[in-house]
Design an enzyme around this catalytic site. Sequence first.
Site, PDB file in Angstrom:
ATOM      1  N   LYS A 116     -39.814 -35.905 -34.010  1.00  0.00           N
ATOM      2  CA  LYS A 116     -41.083 -35.355 -34.512  1.00  0.00           C
ATOM      3  C   LYS A 116     -40.865 -34.141 -35.415  1.00  0.00           C
ATOM      4  CE  LYS A 116     -43.868 -36.882 -30.602  1.00  0.00           C
ATOM      5  NZ  LYS A 116     -45.043 -37.658 -30.964  1.00  0.00           N
ATOM      6  N   HIS A 235     -53.859 -39.396 -23.837  1.00  0.00           N
ATOM      7  CA  HIS A 235     -53.235 -39.516 -25.169  1.00  0.00           C
ATOM      8  C   HIS A 235     -52.765 -40.925 -25.486  1.00  0.00           C
ATOM      9  CE1 HIS A 235     -53.501 -35.256 -25.018  1.00  0.00           C
ATOM     10  NE2 HIS A 235     -52.531 -35.104 -24.151  1.00  0.00           N
ATOM     11  N   ARG A 297     -42.962 -49.562 -37.039  1.00  0.00           N
ATOM     12  CA  ARG A 297     -43.016 -50.908 -36.437  1.00  0.00           C
ATOM     13  C   ARG A 297     -44.430 -51.452 -36.593  1.00  0.00           C
ATOM     14  NH1 ARG A 297     -46.183 -49.316 -32.210  1.00  0.00           N
ATOM     15  NH2 ARG A 297     -45.702 -47.294 -31.338  1.00  0.00           N
TER      16      ARG A 297
HETATM   17  P1  ADP Z   1     -46.994 -39.870 -29.031  1.00  0.00           P
HETATM   18  O1  ADP Z   1     -45.831 -39.936 -29.966  1.00  0.00           O
HETATM   19  O2  ADP Z   1     -46.598 -39.562 -27.634  1.00  0.00           O
HETATM   20  O3  ADP Z   1     -47.927 -41.030 -29.156  1.00  0.00           O
HETATM   21  P2  ADP Z   1     -48.622 -38.219 -30.787  1.00  0.00           P
HETATM   22  O4  ADP Z   1     -48.031 -37.021 -31.405  1.00  0.00           O
HETATM   23  O5  ADP Z   1     -48.757 -39.432 -31.647  1.00  0.00           O
HETATM   24  O6  ADP Z   1     -47.814 -38.568 -29.459  1.00  0.00           O
HETATM   25  O7  ADP Z   1     -50.045 -37.859 -30.202  1.00  0.00           O
HETATM   26  C1  ADP Z   1     -50.784 -38.718 -29.354  1.00  0.00           C
HETATM   27  C2  ADP Z   1     -52.163 -38.142 -29.070  1.00  0.00           C
HETATM   28  O8  ADP Z   1     -52.036 -36.827 -28.492  1.00  0.00           O
HETATM   29  C3  ADP Z   1     -53.037 -37.933 -30.296  1.00  0.00           C
HETATM   30  O9  ADP Z   1     -53.725 -39.097 -30.679  1.00  0.00           O
HETATM   31  C4  ADP Z   1     -53.989 -36.845 -29.784  1.00  0.00           C
HETATM   32  O10 ADP Z   1     -54.963 -37.375 -28.931  1.00  0.00           O
HETATM   33  C5  ADP Z   1     -53.070 -35.969 -28.949  1.00  0.00           C
HETATM   34  N1  ADP Z   1     -52.495 -34.857 -29.748  1.00  0.00           N
HETATM   35  C6  ADP Z   1     -51.241 -34.795 -30.268  1.00  0.00           C
HETATM   36  N2  ADP Z   1     -51.053 -33.627 -30.922  1.00  0.00           N
HETATM   37  C7  ADP Z   1     -52.198 -32.926 -30.824  1.00  0.00           C
HETATM   38  C8  ADP Z   1     -52.640 -31.641 -31.301  1.00  0.00           C
HETATM   39  N3  ADP Z   1     -51.849 -30.844 -32.006  1.00  0.00           N
HETATM   40  N4  ADP Z   1     -53.923 -31.263 -31.005  1.00  0.00           N
HETATM   41  C9  ADP Z   1     -54.751 -32.057 -30.271  1.00  0.00           C
HETATM   42  N5  ADP Z   1     -54.379 -33.267 -29.792  1.00  0.00           N
HETATM   43  C10 ADP Z   1     -53.135 -33.712 -30.067  1.00  0.00           C
END
Ligand code: ADP
Length: 507
Positions: A116, A235, A297
């Site tokens: 990330k 999430h 993917r």
């Molecule tokens: P993963 O890789 O575990 O799927 P992501 O970074 O894609 O994690 O985030 C998944 C979810 O987590 C997002 O759709 C959102 O709901 C929440 N989220 C992630 N980062 C933030 C943030 N900075 N502020 C608020 N919610 C967040």
Amino acid sequence: MFKKLLIANRGEIAVRIIRACRDLGVSPVVVYSEADRYSLAVQLADQAHPIGGSTASESYLSVDKIIDAALATGCEALHPGYGFLAEDESLVNACTDAGVVFVGPSAASIESMGDKLRSRSLVAAAGVPVVPGTENPVATLEEAAESSREIGYPIMLKASAGGGGKGMRLVRNEDQLRSAFQMTRGEAKAAFSDSTVYLEKYLERPRHIEVQVLGDRHGNLIHLGERECSIQRRHQKLLEECPSPFVGPEMRRDLGEAALAVARAVDYTNAGTVEFLVDAASSARPAPFYFLEMNTRLQVEHPVTEMVTGLDLAREQIRIAAGEKLSLSQDDVTWRGAAIECRIYAEDSANNFYPSPGGITLLSEPSGPGIRNDSGVCEGYEIPLEYDPLISKLVAHGRDRAEAIQRMRRALDEYKVAGVRTTIPFFHAVLGHERFLGGDLHTHFIDEHGLLSGTLQGSDGRLPRMMAALYHYLEAREGSSPDSTPGRRSRWKDYNRFPNLDSLEGP
Ligand code: ADP
């Protein structure tokens, strides 16, 4: 085009890829673990190759076993599906070494987006906004406290190697940071073998909106518009739609351009998704959006894009891997109507989504205008404990969002699964919610509107009454019918366990 393709996955996505292979005249081969011996994918494939053990690490996560299977079955290409090894560059490298074409992006693209922190700096350098936060790993509590003060609480503490909704923690003040910091690092080390963490500004009530991209090996790269995935639990996405009710043509163009810039920054080929958080609570319009991550993917929710664009993404993936050009240009992409997907899990949504593995004793799937059900199960199938208990992805398409919702409600009513509990009642509740109908979504929608545990009593009572009537009718008929069999009768009795049915006594 390839003659034979190995599907290194299971469940509904294996079935989905089998169908794409058939449409292309490619012979589909699946691998299967001990727990999946009688799966639908095994029944539908031309050939099924055993890879042993039931746990994922003994089977679908073993690069060696997957490559051996591709070689033993004479497959020229390998589709990883999603999850398992789909975003593991070591599988791509092993494919290259074995002379098998990987249906997906290059190992370098996967590697760049797998971390990330690294992807954030790459994307920021390409001029796409990222969620405000730290550029480097945060190694000590002091550093974390100082950066948090600069960014401003609340903040999100994130594992750089995290994924699947794991490895992130909301921190509202310095006190919380003290306990959260070491805990998140420890969890990251245990879950992802990497304790690197960083900080992001925590957005209150954001919308999760993502853009599908597709690139071939001839330099053509297009986007297929957005999907809204704000209906989440912990999430993790539960319901997705295309288009987003929040996005108009101008924002679609901006999001699309940003997604293409991200894809270009890593020389992306094949299907991928660029995820954004949209700060819909901000008064600025168009609302600010920030890059979250790129999934290298095919995604679970790809069917909603397929329904609206008329494209077959799995087929495009295989064509691209075979060296063919994209079948359309950006100007050819059109969006027709709206589509919604509900992830139907073998989970008890009235009991905190507790897993409900077991045998499917009766299955009657919805169909009719605008309905598509991407299923991985069949009647008699035993949902294993070992994997994600996804039964199917129910998709509804309509001329507009209201029609798609109406059709989804009809399909949920028609969908009958006995033997296990499912998340169908939960979706009834979501789709009937006034705020959902208004398109007023955010990532805390489910918690804020009390749609979790204990609040779900099935649908409006019509369904239980209908099912009771049906049951009594069948009971009476089976007693007199010449072709009645004990097996059939007992299957209907399983409606006792149908999640929407409180009691067979009727009103
Ligand atoms: P993963 O890789 O575990 O799927 P992501 O970074 O894609 O994690 O985030 C998944 C979810 O987590 C997002 O759709 C959102 O709901 C929440 N989220 C992630 N980062 C933030 C943030 N900075 N502020 C608020 N919610 C967040």
